[in-house]
Each structure stands twice: as structure tokens, then as C-alpha cells.
Design an enzyme around this catalytic site. Sequence first.
Site, PDB file in Angstrom:
ATOM      1  N   ARG A  27       0.819  -1.217   0.000  1.00  0.00           N
ATOM      2  CA  ARG A  27       0.000   0.000   0.000  1.00  0.00           C
ATOM      3  C   ARG A  27       0.847   1.259   0.000  1.00  0.00           C
ATOM      4  O   ARG A  27       0.352   2.344  -0.306  1.00  0.00           O
ATOM      5  CB  ARG A  27      -0.918   0.004   1.221  1.00  0.00           C
ATOM      6  N   GLU A 490      -1.162   6.380 -20.084  1.00  0.00           N
ATOM      7  CA  GLU A 490      -0.936   5.310 -19.122  1.00  0.00           C
ATOM      8  C   GLU A 490       0.504   4.828 -19.174  1.00  0.00           C
ATOM      9  O   GLU A 490       1.129   4.557 -18.142  1.00  0.00           O
ATOM     10  CB  GLU A 490      -1.911   4.160 -19.384  1.00  0.00           C
ATOM     11  N   GLU A 497       6.088   6.527 -12.615  1.00  0.00           N
ATOM     12  CA  GLU A 497       5.780   5.952 -11.307  1.00  0.00           C
ATOM     13  C   GLU A 497       6.924   5.115 -10.756  1.00  0.00           C
ATOM     14  O   GLU A 497       7.270   5.220  -9.575  1.00  0.00           O
ATOM     15  CB  GLU A 497       4.543   5.048 -11.396  1.00  0.00           C
TER      16      GLU A 497
END
Length: 617
Positions: A27, A490, A497
Amino acid sequence: MCGIVAAVGSDNVLPVLMEGLKRLEYRGYDSAGVALVEAPGRIGRAREVGKVAALERVLAAAPLVGMTGIAHTRWATHGQPSQDNAHPHVSGRIAVVHNGIIENHLALKAELVSDGFLFTSETDTEVIAHLVEREMRSTSSLATAVERAVQRLDGAYALGVIHADEPDRVIGARQGSPLVVGVGEHGYYLGSDPLALLTVTDRFLYLDDGDMVIITREGCDVQGLASNGGRVPVVRETVHYEHDDQAVGKGGFAHYMLKEIHEQPVAVANALEGRLGTDRVLVEALGPRAERLLAGTRQVHIVACGTSYHAGMVARYWLEELAGVPCQVEIASEYRYRQVVAPPGTLFLTLSQSGETADTLAALRHARKRQDGDAYVGSLAICNVPGSSLVRESDLALMTHAGPEIGVASTKAFTTQLTALMLVTLALRQVRGGDAELTARLVHRLRYLPTLLGDAVALDEEITSVAGKLATYRHALFLGRGPQMPIAMEGALKLKEISYIHAEAHAAGELKHGPLALVDETMPVIAMAPMDGLLEKLKSNLQEVRARGGELLVFSDPESGVQSGEGLSVVTVPACCHYLAPILYTVPLQLLAYHVAVARGTDVDQPRNLAKSVTVE
């Protein structure tokens, strides 16, 4: 984001808490801690900045033992990562873990300081611990103290609270942040995610907003909010968690992300299973009220964040071309802060992997409260987590069946969302009387899609070889046309990322309107070239890049005519129906981002500053 684990058992619960924290690492977090009632009247606590492994080393040197405890992984919001800011927070004989944000914490802090409470952290959570401790001065019941304390809180929270003098129970509370109760054979548990507790149970109660729960080793007592503001006993359904516990392991892969990329053929097959007839989508398989909702739909509003937003942008092309339905796609974090016009017959469609994305949930709730709420024919959630808030609060839910996705960078959740969106598009087309022959062809091609995705995954080795060079650059530009433009976005998102390379995406036709100024030998350009009506236009855009000395990497259909040459590398993608090409072309871009990140030595599964489930605004 932040993760909660709590347990009341018949033996030392520290191993359960630590295993739960490890399972929540996906997470995203910056510190971890545990607190146990070691004996009546004494709470032991350990906290550490960094990974759970660092906390394990602390506990190896100074073990904690107790049959009741709480644990937490923190993702910094108020205050930098530090030991003082790590959870659990303690006040007197109280220890608290908290997910979410308390918006009125500064006012509460000032009040508590005037009452003599000393603050040792910069967090909003510490006010909760002091509030509960203050309430304990006027009651002998921890549950009563927690209930009184949460009445003072504005914002979002999931709480786990223990007291040194009540060693046999944990109090949980939920408002705007997920919390589940695990029902085990040897105790009861709390978790912010069922995955945290799969070693001890596969049966869960999903708490609703406003719920409080008392868990002991013998059972749980759930209290909901009554209309008069008081508490009433409520029953929450016990849900069996369907996924095999082995699904959360790496399965021999170096990273979760790579495993999840390779799982996409099966994940998409699961998303299609039971939803396709011989020549049509089985509308009734989308849910008992699907046909009614779709029959009344005259426009679609798609609201989502991040990767899910990109899926929605692809779906806009499909919905307008194949179903003839106008479509508007909104960033969820912006949706509530402008006046959105919703014509009568608008289907409100949300996308979220977790079903707990705070901005998306807030957008859904905002839409339902608006004065022109009658404009909405209903709400449809496309989600991967049964029992999540988004699923429970929507009129209709279409589950993606992707299975647990652990890597922070979404892969199979995205391709299964796209698959689900195509199912919705074709269902709308059928309900609206669209050409049955084209629908039948697309249904046939959907059946073959998992095989094509397997072929795309097999490009892994070839993409590894081109990723090495890309890893040496500091910037990258992604190009696409039509529904490939959101796929370019994307691809850029995935690269930034996990590799920390600055990347951005543009519609290829926009090159000459500004982005072309960036193109030189230091700016690699990645483009998608499927066989569609825009291919020749795209080829012209690629020539514009080569004329400025830009290095090109093109993912191309075998029949596109785009060939490798000086400054131009081509990776051939399996031939595909142009409607489904956005799903297929996603896979090589995921592999590219993955192998670039590996070459750069970054943390692929847990990239810095990011979280898997974004449960705060």
C-alpha cells in the site's frame, strides 16, 4: 496508504500483527509500529521509520508479548516520517492506530493542550489518543470513551484502540476509511484490507461508515448509528474471501508487478467468464438491475483517478462510437469542485481497483446529493474488491475479478477495467438496438483476447533489450492517436511511477502545436502504431520526430509497414482488432516501464512517495 492490523487471540498475537504489516507493505508507507497489552495495566510499544523489516529488528532485540494488540504502517500526511510521528500513538493507558485525516485536529489540539495534554508528534492522530484518554476520566468503558471521542472528529478515519486496563478487547471505528473484521477460529481481528489477515481467516465483516465494533477473542459486537445519533446493534454480513492466499505471493517472479503483468491473460479471461453469449454480451450477467439502468441511459459520466481515469478515457471512444452514447470523463478529485451539468438519463460510472479511493467515493456521494440528482439514471461501479465502499454504495457493481493486485503500479486491474468497460459498451449497444453483426464479431474477438495478451506478454525478452537504452535518459515522450492517446498517457504514468524518469504523453497530432520543441537526441519518443484509420497520420507524426533527431521506439502492428532503421526501433505487437488494441498495447508499455525501472535499480513494487490504495483526499 496507511494500514491497520489488530488482533485479540488466545496466544501471543505479535506474529499475526507482523505478518499483517508485511502483507500491507504494497500500500505504500514510511514507518511501522505495534502496541500490545503485555499485562493488565501495561502497554508495550515499538515503532521504527522505514520498512517493516526495520521494526522486526527492533522487536528481535526487545520482544513484545501479548494476546491483544494493534499495528500500523504509516504513509505521511501530517508531519514528516519519524519515530515520533509513527503509529501507534499513546496517551496514558490508551494506544491508537488511525487511517485517514482529521480535518479539525488543530482546533482539538488547542483544546487538549489547554487541558494539560502534552503532544509529542506532529500528527493529527495524536489528538484521538488524547481525546479517548480524556473521556476515560469520566467512564470506565473504553467503548464509551471511543464513542464520545469520535463524535468530536471531522474528517475520515478508521481506528483501532486498546486500553491497558481492558486487555481482552480492541475497539474499532470507521468513517470514510475502510475497516474490516476478520472472523477466525482462535480470535477476532481488524484490518484495513482483508489481505492482511488471510493467514488467520478468510471470513470478513465489512463495516459501514459510522460503525463501531468491539472485538474480543470470543466474538464481535457491531454498533451502527441510529437516526437520533445514538448507537444500535447491527448485523453485517460475513463474506467469504474468494481468492487463494497463494495469490498474494510473488510466485517465483522477481517482483509483484512482473507477476501481475504475466497474470493478465488469466485475469482478463476471468473478467469475461460468464458474461459472453454466443454472439452477444449477457446483460443480465452484469447484475440484476443492469438492463433497466442501461435502457434508461442517454449519457455516461465516468469519474475516476490515475490509471482508472485513463481507462475511462479509452471507454469514451468506445461508448460514443459503438453505443452512440455521449460520454464525459472526469478526474474524481476535481469533480466535486465545479458545477457539472448532468442531462436527464445520465449513468454515473466510477472506476476503482480498491473501491476505497477517497476522491472517487466522494464524487459518487456528491453526485447522489446534488439538487439535480434526478438527472442520474443510476450509478455503476467497476471494481476489483467485493464488499468495498464503492461497490456497496453504487446501484450496480461490475466486478473485474482481477485477483489481488499488490504492486503499486496498476497492471491487471487496468486491463480488466478496460475489458469490463467494453462489456458495458456492448451491453449498451445491444440495449439501444445496435447492429448485431458487429456486436457478434466483437464478442468473438473478446473471447480470443486472453490468447493475444499471452502473446504480448511473450514480448518480455525483446522489450528487456530495448529498455536498457531508455533507462539512460532523463525524459521521455509518449504519443498515440485516437483511443491510443489515453494508452500513451498510461504508458507515461507507468514509466514515471516506477523508474522516476520524467515522462509525458500527447496526442500525436498535437506535436506541432508545442511538444515538438522538446524533441532532440536526448528525448526518446515512444509511440503506438496499430492498424487503424489513423495509422497514416501517425506515420507523418513519426517523421516529424525523426526530422528533429528524436529517437523513436514504436510498438507496431505486423502489417503497419513501420520498420526499424536508424533512430527507429520497432517492437511488433500481435495483430488485433482495432477496437481491442488499446487493451493489447497496454501490456508492452507495462513491460517497458518495468524493465527500465529494474535497469535503474528503483523499488518497482513500492515506488517512493506513492500508495496503492489512496484513501485520503
